[in-house]
Design a protein around this motif. Structure first.
Motif, PDB file in Angstrom:
ATOM      1  N   ALA A 174      15.936  47.665 -40.984  1.00  0.00           N
ATOM      2  CA  ALA A 174      14.761  47.631 -41.866  1.00  0.00           C
ATOM      3  C   ALA A 174      13.523  48.178 -41.156  1.00  0.00           C
ATOM      4  CB  ALA A 174      14.505  46.199 -42.324  1.00  0.00           C
ATOM      5  N   ALA A 175      13.395  47.884 -39.855  1.00  0.00           N
ATOM      6  CA  ALA A 175      12.155  48.213 -39.141  1.00  0.00           C
ATOM      7  C   ALA A 175      12.141  49.619 -38.553  1.00  0.00           C
ATOM      8  CB  ALA A 175      11.932  47.195 -38.017  1.00  0.00           C
ATOM      9  N   TYR A 176      13.310  50.207 -38.424  1.00  0.00           N
ATOM     10  CA  TYR A 176      13.440  51.438 -37.623  1.00  0.00           C
ATOM     11  C   TYR A 176      12.445  52.545 -38.005  1.00  0.00           C
ATOM     12  CZ  TYR A 176      15.486  55.086 -34.831  1.00  0.00           C
ATOM     13  OH  TYR A 176      15.660  56.088 -33.897  1.00  0.00           O
ATOM     14  N   ASP A 177      12.298  52.791 -39.290  1.00  0.00           N
ATOM     15  CA  ASP A 177      11.429  53.904 -39.695  1.00  0.00           C
ATOM     16  C   ASP A 177       9.939  53.582 -39.589  1.00  0.00           C
ATOM     17  OD1 ASP A 177      13.513  55.595 -40.172  1.00  0.00           O
ATOM     18  OD2 ASP A 177      13.744  54.978 -42.262  1.00  0.00           O
ATOM     19  N   TYR A 178       9.605  52.314 -39.477  1.00  0.00           N
ATOM     20  CA  TYR A 178       8.189  51.935 -39.383  1.00  0.00           C
ATOM     21  C   TYR A 178       7.700  51.909 -37.933  1.00  0.00           C
ATOM     22  CZ  TYR A 178       8.783  50.233 -44.181  1.00  0.00           C
ATOM     23  OH  TYR A 178       9.038  50.131 -45.530  1.00  0.00           O
ATOM     24  N   LEU A 179       8.561  51.485 -37.031  1.00  0.00           N
ATOM     25  CA  LEU A 179       8.084  51.190 -35.682  1.00  0.00           C
ATOM     26  C   LEU A 179       8.132  52.402 -34.751  1.00  0.00           C
ATOM     27  CD1 LEU A 179      10.937  51.077 -34.143  1.00  0.00           C
ATOM     28  CD2 LEU A 179      10.917  48.681 -34.713  1.00  0.00           C
ATOM     29  N   ASP A 180       7.348  52.305 -33.660  1.00  0.00           N
ATOM     30  CA  ASP A 180       7.357  53.334 -32.618  1.00  0.00           C
ATOM     31  C   ASP A 180       7.997  52.802 -31.341  1.00  0.00           C
ATOM     32  OD1 ASP A 180       5.632  55.423 -34.024  1.00  0.00           O
ATOM     33  OD2 ASP A 180       4.451  53.593 -34.204  1.00  0.00           O
ATOM     34  N   ILE A 181       7.922  51.470 -31.160  1.00  0.00           N
ATOM     35  CA  ILE A 181       8.618  50.834 -30.036  1.00  0.00           C
ATOM     36  C   ILE A 181       9.378  49.637 -30.607  1.00  0.00           C
ATOM     37  CG2 ILE A 181       8.394  49.573 -27.854  1.00  0.00           C
ATOM     38  CD1 ILE A 181       5.835  51.058 -27.274  1.00  0.00           C
ATOM     39  N   ILE A 182      10.644  49.541 -30.240  1.00  0.00           N
ATOM     40  CA  ILE A 182      11.478  48.415 -30.679  1.00  0.00           C
ATOM     41  C   ILE A 182      11.287  47.281 -29.667  1.00  0.00           C
ATOM     42  CG2 ILE A 182      13.847  47.630 -31.100  1.00  0.00           C
ATOM     43  CD1 ILE A 182      14.618  50.673 -31.338  1.00  0.00           C
ATOM     44  N   GLN A 183      10.807  46.150 -30.127  1.00  0.00           N
ATOM     45  CA  GLN A 183      10.632  45.001 -29.225  1.00  0.00           C
ATOM     46  C   GLN A 183      11.848  44.090 -29.303  1.00  0.00           C
ATOM     47  OE1 GLN A 183       6.822  43.036 -29.611  1.00  0.00           O
ATOM     48  NE2 GLN A 183       7.650  41.061 -29.015  1.00  0.00           N
ATOM     49  N   ILE A 184      12.434  43.812 -28.141  1.00  0.00           N
ATOM     50  CA  ILE A 184      13.503  42.807 -28.061  1.00  0.00           C
ATOM     51  C   ILE A 184      12.868  41.591 -27.403  1.00  0.00           C
ATOM     52  CG2 ILE A 184      15.761  42.212 -27.074  1.00  0.00           C
ATOM     53  CD1 ILE A 184      16.001  44.437 -29.139  1.00  0.00           C
ATOM     54  N   GLY A 185      12.828  40.500 -28.114  1.00  0.00           N
ATOM     55  CA  GLY A 185      12.125  39.316 -27.644  1.00  0.00           C
ATOM     56  C   GLY A 185      12.882  38.561 -26.568  1.00  0.00           C
ATOM     57  N   ALA A 186      12.143  37.657 -25.933  1.00  0.00           N
ATOM     58  CA  ALA A 186      12.701  36.870 -24.832  1.00  0.00           C
ATOM     59  C   ALA A 186      13.997  36.170 -25.233  1.00  0.00           C
ATOM     60  CB  ALA A 186      11.662  35.844 -24.394  1.00  0.00           C
ATOM     61  N   ARG A 187      14.020  35.656 -26.467  1.00  0.00           N
ATOM     62  CA  ARG A 187      15.196  34.891 -26.908  1.00  0.00           C
ATOM     63  C   ARG A 187      16.423  35.759 -27.122  1.00  0.00           C
ATOM     64  NH1 ARG A 187      10.591  33.421 -28.003  1.00  0.00           N
ATOM     65  NH2 ARG A 187       9.871  31.270 -27.834  1.00  0.00           N
ATOM     66  N   LYS A 203      14.651  55.573 -29.950  1.00  0.00           N
ATOM     67  CA  LYS A 203      13.249  55.116 -29.925  1.00  0.00           C
ATOM     68  C   LYS A 203      13.091  54.224 -28.696  1.00  0.00           C
ATOM     69  CE  LYS A 203      11.674  55.614 -34.566  1.00  0.00           C
ATOM     70  NZ  LYS A 203      10.909  55.124 -35.683  1.00  0.00           N
ATOM     71  N   PRO A 204      11.884  54.245 -28.096  1.00  0.00           N
ATOM     72  CA  PRO A 204      11.657  53.412 -26.916  1.00  0.00           C
ATOM     73  C   PRO A 204      11.827  51.916 -27.213  1.00  0.00           C
ATOM     74  CG  PRO A 204       9.932  55.057 -27.137  1.00  0.00           C
ATOM     75  CD  PRO A 204      10.740  55.109 -28.405  1.00  0.00           C
ATOM     76  N   VAL A 205      12.264  51.196 -26.194  1.00  0.00           N
ATOM     77  CA  VAL A 205      12.531  49.766 -26.325  1.00  0.00           C
ATOM     78  C   VAL A 205      11.675  48.994 -25.324  1.00  0.00           C
ATOM     79  CG1 VAL A 205      14.311  47.970 -26.154  1.00  0.00           C
ATOM     80  CG2 VAL A 205      14.939  50.268 -26.958  1.00  0.00           C
ATOM     81  N   LEU A 206      11.026  47.933 -25.808  1.00  0.00           N
ATOM     82  CA  LEU A 206      10.300  47.017 -24.929  1.00  0.00           C
ATOM     83  C   LEU A 206      11.179  45.776 -24.803  1.00  0.00           C
ATOM     84  CD1 LEU A 206       6.724  46.325 -24.444  1.00  0.00           C
ATOM     85  CD2 LEU A 206       7.841  44.415 -25.499  1.00  0.00           C
ATOM     86  N   LEU A 207      11.702  45.575 -23.606  1.00  0.00           N
ATOM     87  CA  LEU A 207      12.644  44.468 -23.385  1.00  0.00           C
ATOM     88  C   LEU A 207      11.927  43.329 -22.687  1.00  0.00           C
ATOM     89  CD1 LEU A 207      15.596  43.367 -23.393  1.00  0.00           C
ATOM     90  CD2 LEU A 207      15.877  44.481 -21.157  1.00  0.00           C
ATOM     91  N   LYS A 208      11.723  42.242 -23.415  1.00  0.00           N
ATOM     92  CA  LYS A 208      11.023  41.106 -22.813  1.00  0.00           C
ATOM     93  C   LYS A 208      11.969  40.317 -21.912  1.00  0.00           C
ATOM     94  CE  LYS A 208       7.001  40.109 -25.199  1.00  0.00           C
ATOM     95  NZ  LYS A 208       6.249  38.980 -25.780  1.00  0.00           N
ATOM     96  N   ARG A 209      11.389  39.674 -20.913  1.00  0.00           N
ATOM     97  CA  ARG A 209      12.194  38.865 -19.995  1.00  0.00           C
ATOM     98  C   ARG A 209      12.629  37.580 -20.684  1.00  0.00           C
ATOM     99  NH1 ARG A 209      10.214  37.067 -13.950  1.00  0.00           N
ATOM    100  NH2 ARG A 209      12.176  36.154 -13.272  1.00  0.00           N
ATOM    101  N   GLY A 210      13.867  37.210 -20.519  1.00  0.00           N
ATOM    102  CA  GLY A 210      14.382  35.968 -21.107  1.00  0.00           C
ATOM    103  C   GLY A 210      13.638  34.747 -20.586  1.00  0.00           C
ATOM    104  N   LEU A 211      13.645  33.690 -21.379  1.00  0.00           N
ATOM    105  CA  LEU A 211      12.861  32.487 -21.063  1.00  0.00           C
ATOM    106  C   LEU A 211      13.143  31.943 -19.666  1.00  0.00           C
ATOM    107  CD1 LEU A 211      13.473  30.542 -24.422  1.00  0.00           C
ATOM    108  CD2 LEU A 211      11.593  32.077 -23.899  1.00  0.00           C
ATOM    109  N   SER A 212      14.376  32.049 -19.235  1.00  0.00           N
ATOM    110  CA  SER A 212      14.741  31.522 -17.905  1.00  0.00           C
ATOM    111  C   SER A 212      15.589  32.533 -17.152  1.00  0.00           C
ATOM    112  CB  SER A 212      15.533  30.216 -18.053  1.00  0.00           C
ATOM    113  OG  SER A 212      14.838  29.295 -18.849  1.00  0.00           O
TER     114      SER A 212
END
Ligand code: PEP
Ligand code: MN
Length: 338
Positions: A174-187, A203-212
């Motif tokens: 759903a988000a692919y055509d709207y976004l410029d960076i794909i965020q993968i959240g900590a969870r 598309k570029p990916v912003l990979l957040k660090r996992g909670l632990s």
């Protein structure tokens, strides 16, 4: 293992090495630098452990890599990765990028106001969640596709790019055509199926660090994305769980120099989730820039007290504007720009 070629190595000698490696059942990843070419070997190295690559034509030296991540490894790719966007913005270069906006998209008025303000203060990416992976199933979960549309309108009006989180295959589609960076959240840092999905996209990916998560686990998560072919990955430190309760998380700023020594990927810091309290955000944002971060992602809301999520850690417009002015000074001191 990486094979570093001599500066004058011919194309034939590079091809010869690749064919030996491939015949042995391993893959190759070639990085051509300004001076030398590096051939990274991917796969089960026990199959080539005794092969005398050192004496092959054009080879300068052979280095063994003990880490399980290869493509994200600095030994494979010594030059820093710079991610380039169509409008000329780069992440990983001299200029530090700022991504700012609310935790969640709430309505058109607030996301447009936030976009226009953060852009005027110097941010180039609008952040905002349309899919919110909340700790409680009863908390606001995001406006989903409607939220994406509102955010897209706002980014267009302000002349920005946008970064937003996806939580599964359905939201990614759903988000692919709207976004410029794909965020993968900590969870979702270790949601390997999702990491492979985004790895197959362009598309570029912003990979957040996992909670632990340890830095090693985090780099291996980035490897999942790169192993599928997507090389445009950035890592985002957002605090980890420790015994400390004075802050929401413990922002691990030492991760910045550690990552710089281990990987070529750009590093972003999130002082909002990292501290959980807006009064601590400016200090940690400035410290992140001083530590060498390539970018910041900061929560900003027109009226933080009324925010549906993460109001406690959101800056208001004035606070964000003042912080941007201070960040310019810190960036100059470490030979960067904002
Ligand atoms: C966010 O950036 O909105 C978010 C949910 O962050 P994290 O995944 O780091 O908790
Ligand atoms: Mn948030």
């Amino acid at each position: 293992m990486v094979i570093i070629m001599k500066p004058d190595a011919s194309q034939e000698s590079i091809a010869q090495i690749c064919s030996v490696v491939e015949l042995k059942g391993l893959g190759t990843h070639i990085v051509k630098g300004a001076e030398t070419t590096i051939i990274g070997l991917i796969g089960d190295k026990t199959k080539i452990v005794d092969y005398p690559f050192e004496v092959m034509e054009g080879v300068e030296k052979v280095t063994h890599i003990s880490e399980s991540y290869k493509l994200v490894n600095k030994a494979f790719h010594p030059e820093p990765t710079v991610i380039k966007f169509d409008n000329g913005i780069e992440i990983g270069g001299k200029k530090i990028v700022v991504m700012a906006g609310p935790c969640a998209v709430e309505n058109q008025e607030m996301i447009t106001a936030a976009a226009n303000y953060v852009k005027s203060a110097g941010a180039s990416f609008l952040r905002g969640g349309a899919y919110k992976p909340r700790t409680s199933p009863y908390s606001f979960q995001g406006l989903e596709v409607d939220g994406l549309k509102l955010m897209y309108n706002a980014k267009k009006e302000a002349g920005m790019l946008m970064v937003t989180e996806v939580i599964n295959e359905r939201s990614l589609e759903a988000a692919y055509d709207y976004l410029d960076i794909i965020q993968i959240g900590a969870r979702n840092m270790q949601n390997f199926a999702l990491l492979r999905e985004v790895g197959r996209l362009h598309k570029p990916v912003l990979l957040k660090r996992g909670l632990s998560s340890t830095i090693d686990e985090w780099l291996n998560a980035a490897e999942y994305i790169m192993a599928e072919g997507n090389e445009e990955v950035m890592l985002c430190e957002r605090g980890i769980r420790t015994y400390e309760t004075a802050t929401r998380n413990t922002l691990d700023l030492s991760a910045v120099p550690v990552l710089k020594s281990k990987t070529h990927l750009p590093i972003i810091v999130d002082p909002s989730h990292g501290t959980g309290k807006n009064i601590y955000v400016p200090s940690m944002a400035k410290a992140a820039v001083a530590a060498g971060a390539d970018g910041l992602i900061i929560e900003v809301h027109p009226t933080p007290k009324k925010a549906v999520s993460d109001g406690d850690q959101s800056l208001n417009f004035d606070e964000f504007g003042q912080l941007m002015e201070k960040l310019k000074i810190v960036a100059n001191a470490v030979d960067r720009e904002i």
